[in-house]
Design an enzyme around this catalytic site. Structure first.
Site, mmCIF file in Angstrom:
data_model
loop_
_atom_site.group_PDB
_atom_site.id
_atom_site.type_symbol
_atom_site.label_atom_id
_atom_site.label_comp_id
_atom_site.label_asym_id
_atom_site.label_seq_id
_atom_site.Cartn_x
_atom_site.Cartn_y
_atom_site.Cartn_z
ATOM 1 N N HIS A 147 1.098 -1.452 -0.356
ATOM 2 C CA HIS A 147 0.186 0.166 0.201
ATOM 3 C C HIS A 147 0.714 1.218 -0.068
ATOM 4 O O HIS A 147 0.524 2.057 -0.100
ATOM 5 C CB HIS A 147 -0.646 0.141 1.341
ATOM 6 C CG HIS A 147 -1.978 -1.035 1.109
ATOM 7 N ND1 HIS A 147 -2.735 -1.206 -0.347
ATOM 8 C CD2 HIS A 147 -2.476 -1.639 2.165
ATOM 9 C CE1 HIS A 147 -3.716 -2.295 0.481
ATOM 10 N NE2 HIS A 147 -3.569 -2.779 1.841
ATOM 11 N N ASP A 184 -2.239 -10.543 -2.828
ATOM 12 C CA ASP A 184 -3.353 -10.003 -1.784
ATOM 13 C C ASP A 184 -4.592 -9.569 -1.587
ATOM 14 O O ASP A 184 -4.556 -9.172 -3.116
ATOM 15 C CB ASP A 184 -2.677 -9.060 -0.886
ATOM 16 C CG ASP A 184 -2.655 -8.148 0.539
ATOM 17 O OD1 ASP A 184 -2.646 -9.004 1.400
ATOM 18 O OD2 ASP A 184 -3.918 -8.048 0.451
ATOM 19 N N HIS A 186 -6.367 -6.910 -0.598
ATOM 20 C CA HIS A 186 -6.101 -5.917 -0.751
ATOM 21 C C HIS A 186 -6.060 -5.386 -2.189
ATOM 22 O O HIS A 186 -4.387 -5.459 -2.917
ATOM 23 C CB HIS A 186 -5.700 -5.217 0.227
ATOM 24 C CG HIS A 186 -6.570 -5.496 1.814
ATOM 25 N ND1 HIS A 186 -5.790 -6.853 2.409
ATOM 26 C CD2 HIS A 186 -7.894 -5.219 1.603
ATOM 27 C CE1 HIS A 186 -6.900 -6.272 3.723
ATOM 28 N NE2 HIS A 186 -8.234 -5.883 3.034
ATOM 29 N N ASP A 271 -4.099 -12.772 2.704
ATOM 30 C CA ASP A 271 -5.666 -12.446 3.566
ATOM 31 C C ASP A 271 -6.496 -12.861 2.832
ATOM 32 O O ASP A 271 -8.105 -12.636 3.050
ATOM 33 C CB ASP A 271 -5.519 -10.933 3.784
ATOM 34 C CG ASP A 271 -5.077 -9.985 2.734
ATOM 35 O OD1 ASP A 271 -4.436 -10.644 1.402
ATOM 36 O OD2 ASP A 271 -4.586 -8.847 3.401
HETATM 37 ZN ZN ZN Z 1 -3.824 -7.331 2.297
#
Ligand code: ZN
Length: 371
Positions: A147, A184, A186, A271
């Site tokens: 991120h 991932d 996200h 995740d």
């Molecule tokens: Zn994540």
């Protein structure tokens, strides 16, 4: 195997052509020094993984690499000097928050440099021409990085390990094309931002959408010279093995193969697993194994090394089994794959076929392989 890969002096990965791919891990000895306190990304995530690996039957077959520290100049290929200074200063005044989700302790900066350096050590191990060379390495590290953009921390991430590793490989090994695949759950918005107009890095993100951080719709495809080098596959909540593997088979593998990168980096968050508390996807242990096996097969076909970075994954109870499943896909060996958290039967999210079609339609203008 291609003809030129069979002779002496060809690419080592292909030349040694082992029956089974050789994989391993980079372990971070001081991970507990990055201590955000009561937080999903906490010091308890990794010890169980390391313990499970060390007591597993596959431990003896894994390469085990110790990390080195990344240099500041490594970080500065992806981040601004002001940002790197700001992380260091925040740690000097710790505990401190770098954004609403990202907390640092006194040892966070140093730990993060070691985590980044672990990825760089892994790049060296798979990219250097050496006799005893692993095909892939998985860095069991924290904090995550995908991120983080060029000038800001975000979403538990400080330095963007995958991006720094890509630029390092370009600088040190002269690689002209690197692929980063981010599974991932996200969106890897920081990696996307850093490489938005960069034709030398193909970035492909598979992620739940809608979900934090909100970006990553299929029409975000890069700009300028990098247009078409950003590929977003937004999967609906409830997606599991069939949807993820379909996305891998129909988009990820064809594009990476067509791009012919000289190194493959995977932001291998866990995740998306069915029992993760921060998302709603239903990937099983078998699904993680299958994704790892597919990218391994591709990397071997291309004769290139592969480095996987830990990123997210927030269920401490299931992380050890997920990481073992990923490693089993990288090294083609068996591990227990019973997964009590995945519902049966699996119901396909209603809007998945339209999403996949939209992704392919968005990218078709840049990739003739999708036509
Ligand atoms: Zn994540």
């Amino acid at each position: 195997m291609s003809d030129e890969a069979e002779g002496i002096g060809s690419i080592p990965h292909a030349y040694y052509s082992r029956e089974q791919p050789q994989t391993g891990v980079v372990l971070l000895p001081t991970q507990e020094n990055h201590d955000p306190g009561e937080h999903p990304e906490n010091v308890r995530r990794l010890p169980g993984v390391v313990q499970a690996l060390q007591s597993s039957p596959e431990w003896d077959r894994l390469f085990v690499l110790a990390p080195r520290y990344a240099r500041i100049e490594d970080a500065l290929r992806s981040h601004t000097e002001g940002f790197v200074d700001a992380i260091e200063k925040a740690c000097a005044q710790a505990p401190a928050w770098l954004d609403t989700d990202t907390r640092v302790s006194a040892g966070s900066f140093e730990t993060c440099l070691l985590a980044t350096g672990g990825v760089l050590s892994a790049v060296d191990a798979v990219a250097m021409e050496a006799y005893h060379q692993p095909d892939s390495l998985f860095t069991i590290s924290r904090p995550p990085g995908h991120h983080s953009g060029s000038d800001r921390a975000m979403g538990f991430c400080l330095l963007n390990h995958a991006s720094i590793a890509a630029r390092y490989a370009q600088e040190v090994y002269g690689f002209e094309r690197i692929a980063i695949v981010d599974w991932d759950v996200h969106h890897g918005n920081g990696t996307q931002e850093i490489h938005w107009d960069d034709p030398s890095v193909l970035f492909i993100s598979l992620h739940q959408w809608p979900l934090y951080p909100g970006t990553g719709w299929h029409d975000e495809a890069g700009a300028g010279d990098g247009e078409g080098m950003t590929v977003n596959i937004p999967l609906p909540p409830g997606s599991g093995d069939p949807e993820y593997l379909q996305a891998v088979d129909q988009v990820v593998l064809p594009l990476v193969e067509d791009y012919r990168p000289q190194l493959l980096i995977v932001s291998a968050g866990q995740d998306g697993h069915a029992a993760d508390p921060l998302a709603d996807q239903l990937i099983s242990l078998s699904g993680f194994q299958a994704m790892a096996a597919r990218v391994t097969e591709l990397a071997r076909r291309l004769g290139i090394g592969m480095v996987l970075v830990h990123e997210g994954g927030y269920n401490t109870s299931t992380l050890p089994a997920i990481d073992r499943a990923i490693l089993s896909g990288l090294g083609s060996f068996d591990v227990p794959l019973d997964d009590l958290f995945v519902p049966s039967p699996h119901l396909q999210p209603v809007d998945w076929p339209e999403r996949l079609t939209a992704v392919i339609k968005s990218q078709r203008r840049y990739w003739s392989v999708l036509r």
